[in-house]
Write a protein that holds these residues in place. Structure first.
Motif, mmCIF file in Angstrom:
data_model
loop_
_atom_site.group_PDB
_atom_site.id
_atom_site.type_symbol
_atom_site.label_atom_id
_atom_site.label_comp_id
_atom_site.label_asym_id
_atom_site.label_seq_id
_atom_site.Cartn_x
_atom_site.Cartn_y
_atom_site.Cartn_z
ATOM 1 N N ASP A 176 0.995 -0.888 0.095
ATOM 2 C CA ASP A 176 -0.051 0.193 0.085
ATOM 3 C C ASP A 176 0.589 1.219 -0.087
ATOM 4 O OD1 ASP A 176 -1.683 2.652 0.927
ATOM 5 O OD2 ASP A 176 -3.050 0.692 1.124
ATOM 6 N N LYS A 177 0.731 1.513 -0.905
ATOM 7 C CA LYS A 177 1.311 3.017 -1.066
ATOM 8 C C LYS A 177 1.112 4.219 0.291
ATOM 9 C CE LYS A 177 0.607 4.597 -6.031
ATOM 10 N NZ LYS A 177 0.697 5.304 -6.288
ATOM 11 N N ARG A 178 1.022 4.060 1.294
ATOM 12 C CA ARG A 178 0.441 4.702 2.888
ATOM 13 C C ARG A 178 1.465 4.324 3.625
ATOM 14 N NH1 ARG A 178 -5.861 4.040 4.104
ATOM 15 N NH2 ARG A 178 -4.839 2.088 2.583
ATOM 16 N N ARG A 179 2.110 3.197 3.102
ATOM 17 C CA ARG A 179 3.239 2.030 3.842
ATOM 18 C C ARG A 179 4.404 2.562 4.142
ATOM 19 N NH1 ARG A 179 2.428 -3.619 4.186
ATOM 20 N NH2 ARG A 179 2.664 -3.327 6.381
ATOM 21 N N THR A 180 5.279 3.819 4.330
ATOM 22 C CA THR A 180 6.140 4.036 3.860
ATOM 23 C C THR A 180 6.857 3.469 4.699
ATOM 24 O OG1 THR A 180 5.613 6.103 5.393
ATOM 25 C CG2 THR A 180 5.773 6.408 2.857
ATOM 26 N N ALA A 181 6.604 2.609 5.855
ATOM 27 C CA ALA A 181 8.117 2.164 6.492
ATOM 28 C C ALA A 181 8.555 0.666 6.077
ATOM 29 C CB ALA A 181 7.270 2.303 8.193
ATOM 30 N N ALA A 182 6.759 -0.176 4.968
ATOM 31 C CA ALA A 182 7.712 -1.034 4.516
ATOM 32 C C ALA A 182 7.408 -1.115 3.339
ATOM 33 C CB ALA A 182 5.726 -1.357 4.781
ATOM 34 N N HIS A 183 7.712 0.094 2.527
ATOM 35 C CA HIS A 183 8.440 0.684 1.542
ATOM 36 C C HIS A 183 9.887 0.878 1.488
ATOM 37 C CE1 HIS A 183 4.521 2.668 0.372
ATOM 38 N NE2 HIS A 183 4.466 1.337 0.146
ATOM 39 N N ARG A 184 10.402 1.428 2.699
ATOM 40 C CA ARG A 184 11.918 1.431 3.302
ATOM 41 C C ARG A 184 12.652 0.058 3.818
ATOM 42 N NH1 ARG A 184 9.774 6.359 5.715
ATOM 43 N NH2 ARG A 184 10.148 4.645 7.666
ATOM 44 N N PHE A 185 11.690 -1.443 4.603
ATOM 45 C CA PHE A 185 12.098 -2.243 4.521
ATOM 46 C C PHE A 185 12.417 -3.321 3.419
ATOM 47 C CE2 PHE A 185 10.510 -6.483 5.469
ATOM 48 C CZ PHE A 185 10.895 -6.767 6.256
ATOM 49 N N TYR A 186 10.999 -2.981 2.607
ATOM 50 C CA TYR A 186 11.417 -4.150 1.013
ATOM 51 C C TYR A 186 12.845 -3.445 0.554
ATOM 52 C CZ TYR A 186 7.213 -6.104 2.040
ATOM 53 O OH TYR A 186 5.976 -6.795 3.137
ATOM 54 N N GLU A 187 12.948 -1.846 0.551
ATOM 55 C CA GLU A 187 14.028 -1.616 -0.353
ATOM 56 C C GLU A 187 15.142 -1.708 0.356
ATOM 57 O OE1 GLU A 187 13.460 2.524 -0.567
ATOM 58 O OE2 GLU A 187 12.630 2.408 -2.154
ATOM 59 N N ARG A 188 15.513 -1.978 2.306
ATOM 60 C CA ARG A 188 16.471 -2.202 2.494
ATOM 61 C C ARG A 188 16.964 -4.234 2.697
ATOM 62 N NH1 ARG A 188 14.168 0.458 6.586
ATOM 63 N NH2 ARG A 188 13.776 -1.781 8.148
ATOM 64 N N LEU A 189 15.600 -4.641 1.607
ATOM 65 C CA LEU A 189 16.422 -6.553 1.508
ATOM 66 C C LEU A 189 16.239 -6.396 -0.065
ATOM 67 C CD1 LEU A 189 12.975 -7.498 3.475
ATOM 68 C CD2 LEU A 189 15.096 -8.089 4.398
ATOM 69 N N GLY A 190 16.556 -5.225 -0.738
ATOM 70 C CA GLY A 190 17.155 -5.506 -2.245
ATOM 71 C C GLY A 190 16.032 -5.352 -3.216
ATOM 72 N N PHE A 191 14.339 -5.129 -2.507
ATOM 73 C CA PHE A 191 13.622 -5.114 -3.997
ATOM 74 C C PHE A 191 13.426 -3.941 -4.311
ATOM 75 C CE2 PHE A 191 12.473 -8.737 -1.411
ATOM 76 C CZ PHE A 191 11.569 -9.103 -2.307
#
Length: 157
Positions: free
Chosen positions: A129-144
């Motif tokens: 979900d676009k509102r889940r900015t913390a989740a986006h940072r999490f997935y990017e840290r994992l290489g996504f």
């Protein structure tokens, strides 16, 4: 920690994890954070049975002792892209609220990626979900990588 395929007995704990998804998580209720409606129990039973019977779907749980602390669903999608290799769609990623922030989410995702590699998948994909900015940072840290813009069309009964 044990990463395993969910059983029917895990369903109540998985539904609790989904209902506790956090803002914009799209949990098991109509909106994130909403309780799972009682009348949906039959629908959840049918959905679990369908996932369990389908070799292209896996509901996975992360177990610590007697407690389920995380879950996700893996759907293997055949296609002509990726050299004809399957891709895996990761959905409903959840870590129990009192266990967040300790690395379990990264462990859960690493286990899912290894499972996909073991099956020969060429790509792991997910939406958030676009509102889940913390989740986006999490997935990017994992290489996504943010590679596509996603769209949804709700079909109401």
């Amino acid at each position: 920690m044990i990463f395993r395929v969910a059983t029917r007995q895990d369903l109540p704990a998985v539904l609790a994890l989904l209902a506790d998804g956090g803002a914009g998580a799209g949990g098991a209720g109509d909106r994130a954070g909403d309780p799972v409606p009682v009348e949906a129990a039959g629908a959840h039973e049918r959905a679990f049975a369908a996932i369990e019977a389908d070799p292209r779907n896996e509901l996975m749980v992360l177990q610590d002792g007697d407690a389920l602390v995380g879950c996700l669903q893996l759907t293997y999608v055949p296609g002509l892209g990726q050299g004809g290799r399957e891709r895996v769609l990761v959905e409903a990623v959840r870590i129990r609220a009192d266990r967040r922030g300790g690395g379990l989410g990264a462990e859960l995702m690493a286990l899912a990626v290894e499972r996909a590699r073991g099956r020969g998948c060429g790509l792991v994909q997910l939406t958030s979900d676009k509102r889940r900015t913390a989740a986006h940072r999490f997935y990017e840290r994992l290489g996504f990588a943010r590679s596509h813009e996603g769209f949804k069309l709700r079909l109401e009964p």
